[in-house]
Design a protein around this motif. Structure first.
Motif: not given
Length: 376
Positions: A13-17, A57-58, A103-108, A154-157
Motif C-alpha cells: 500500500x505504501x509503495x502504491x500510494x 481504498x488501496x 476510484x470507480x474501477x476500485x470501488x464499484x 487501477x491495474x497497478x493496485x
C-alpha cells in the motif's frame, strides 16, 4: 501467516500510494510553474485529502477486504471534488478526472466501474475543447490519455494485490511441503504399529484369561507377545534408520527448491564431492532442518547454502537474511537433537543471529567417520 500478510499489505500500500502521490503532485507543481501559487495550494489541499481516502481504498483492495457499505458515497466524493473544482481551477486541472475513473474501477462492481471509466473518458473530450479551444485531435488525445492512465493506475493496485496473494500462496505451499515428509513418516508408523498393537492387546488379554486355567499356555502367549513387540521394535528401527540415511545431494537440491518456493533466492555453493555416508546423513538432516526453519520462522529474501572442505573437515554453512525478532532466539528441538549427533561424530555446530536480521548455521564434521573412535 496473518502477521506476514498484514506486513505485505502495509508495504505494498505504501509503495502504491507513494507512486500515486508523486503523480498527483504534478498538478500543484504545474500551477506553481504557471505562476499561480493560490491555485497550487488549493490543488494540493484537495488532492492531498483525496489521497488519504485513496490510501484506505488501496489498502482494502490489496488486502482483499470489502470496501464497506459506503463505497458509492466515497466514489461520489471523488467525483464532486474533482469535477466541482474544474470551473475555478482551469485548464491545468483538466487531467484530474482520471482520479475519478480510477476510484470507480476500485470501488464499484466491475461493470459499473467500466461504465464510469468510459463516461469519464468521453466527458474529457468536451471539457478539453472548452478549456483548450476547438482542437478536436488534441481533445481526443487527452480523452484517450485519461482512459489509459486510469486503467494503468487501477491495474497497478490489482497487480499489488496479485503479488500479495501469490506470495501467501507460495509460503503456504512451502509449509505444506515441509509437513508432507512428517505426514508420510506418521503414516508409515501408523500402518506398522496398528496391527502389531492389536495383536499384542489380544494376546495379553488371552494370557490374562488363561493365567488361572492353564499357566503353561498363558506363559506361551506372553512369550508370543514379547516376540511381537521385539519384531515391532526392529521394524521401527528400520524405519528410523531409513529416515536417518538421507542423501545429502538430494537434500541440498530439495532445500534450495523449497526455499525458492517462498519467493526467496537461494545460492547453492558446493565445493565437496565425496563425503562419508554417516557424515553425509547428518549433514542431510542439518540441511533439511535449516530449510524447514527458514520457511516457517523467517522472512528471508536471500539464502546461502555452502558446503566446502576447510582444514580437512566438511563445513556446512546455511545463512538467511530474514530473522524475525520474536522467533530468532528460539532454536527448535530438532536442532538440539542434531547437535547431539554432530558432537557424537566429533563435530561442532554453531547457530544464532549475527546481527541485522541475519541468521547463520555452521556445522563442521570429519569428512570420514571412524566408527571405533567416533572421530576422524
Amino acid at each position: 501467516m496473518a502477521h506476514d500478510s498484514e506486513a505485505q499489505v502495509r508495504w505494498l500500500t505504501t509503495a502504491v500510494v507513494a507512486v500515486t502521490g508523486a503523480l498527483w503532485g504534478l498538478t500543484p507543481l504545474a500551477f506553481l510553474l504557471d505562476g499561480d501559487p493560490g491555485r497550487a495550494l488549493i490543488a494540493l489541499a484537495l488532492l492531498g485529502g483525496l489521497l488519504v481516502v485513496y490510501a484506505r481504498i488501496v489498502a482494502r483492495h490489496i488486502a482483499g477486504t470489502s470496501q464497506g457499505p459506503h463505497r458509492a458515497r466515497i466514489f461520489l466524493l471523488f467525483a464532486v471534488v474533482v469535477y466541482g473544482a474544474i470551473p475555478f481551477q482551469g485548464s491545468v486541472w483538466i487531467y484530474t478526472p482520471l482520479v475519478v475513473a480510477t476510484a470507480g474501477l476500485l470501488l464499484l462492481p466491475f461493470r459499473y466501474g467500466v461504465i464510469v471509466l468510459l463516461a469519464v473518458a468521453a466527458a474529457e473530450y468536451p471539457l478539453t475543447l472548452v478549456e483548450w479551444g476547438p482542437v478536436a485531435s488534441s481533445a481526443a488525445q487527452r480523452a484517450a490519455g485519461v482512459l489509459v492512465a486510469s486503467v494503468v493506475a487501477a491495474g497497478i493496485v490489482h497487480y499489488a494485490r496479485f503479488v500479495r496473494e501469490l506470495r501467501e500462496l507460495r509460503v503456504a505451499l512451502a509449509e505444506m511441503a515441509v509437513d508432507q515428509d512428517r505426514l508420510r513418516l506418521a503414516g508409515q508408523l501408523h500402518d506398522l504399529l496398528g496391527q502389531t498393537l492389536a495383536s499384542i492387546t489380544l494376546k495379553t488379554e488371552l494370557a490374562l484369561a488363561l493365567v488361572d486355567v492353564n499357566r503353561k499356555q498363558a506363559a506361551a502367549e506372553v512369550e508370543g507377545t514379547i516376540a511381537i513387540a521385539g519384531e515391532a521394535r526392529a521394524e521401527i528401527g528400520d524405519v528410523v534408520e531409513a529416515k536417518r540415511s538421507l542423501d545429502l545431494g538430494a537434500e541440498l537440491t530439495a532445500a534450495a527448491a523449497l526455499i525458492e518456493l517462498t519467493g526467496a533466492t537461494c545460492d547453492l555453493r558446493l565445493g565437496f564431492k565425496e563425503i562419508d555416508k554417516e557424515t553425509g546423513g547428518v549433514l542431510g538432516w542439518m540441511v533439511r532442518e535449516a530449510a524447514t526453519n527458514i520457511v516457517r520462522h523467517s522472512d528471508a529474501r536471500h539464502c546461502l547454502i555452502e558446503l566446502d572442505e576447510v582444514d580437512g573437515r566438511v563445513q556446512l554453512l546455511v545463512r538467511n537474511d530474514g530473522t524475525r525478532r520474536e522467533t530468532g532466539h528460539q532454536p527448535g528441538s530438532g536442532l538440539a537433537g542434531l547437535r547431539r549427533r554432530v558432537e557424537k561424530l566429533g563435530g561442532s555446530l554453531e547457530a544464532g543471529a549475527t546481527g541485522e536480521g541475519v541468521f547463520q548455521l555452521r556445522v563442521c564434521l570429519p569428512a570420514v567417520h571412524d566408527r571405533e573412535s567416533g572421530h576422524r
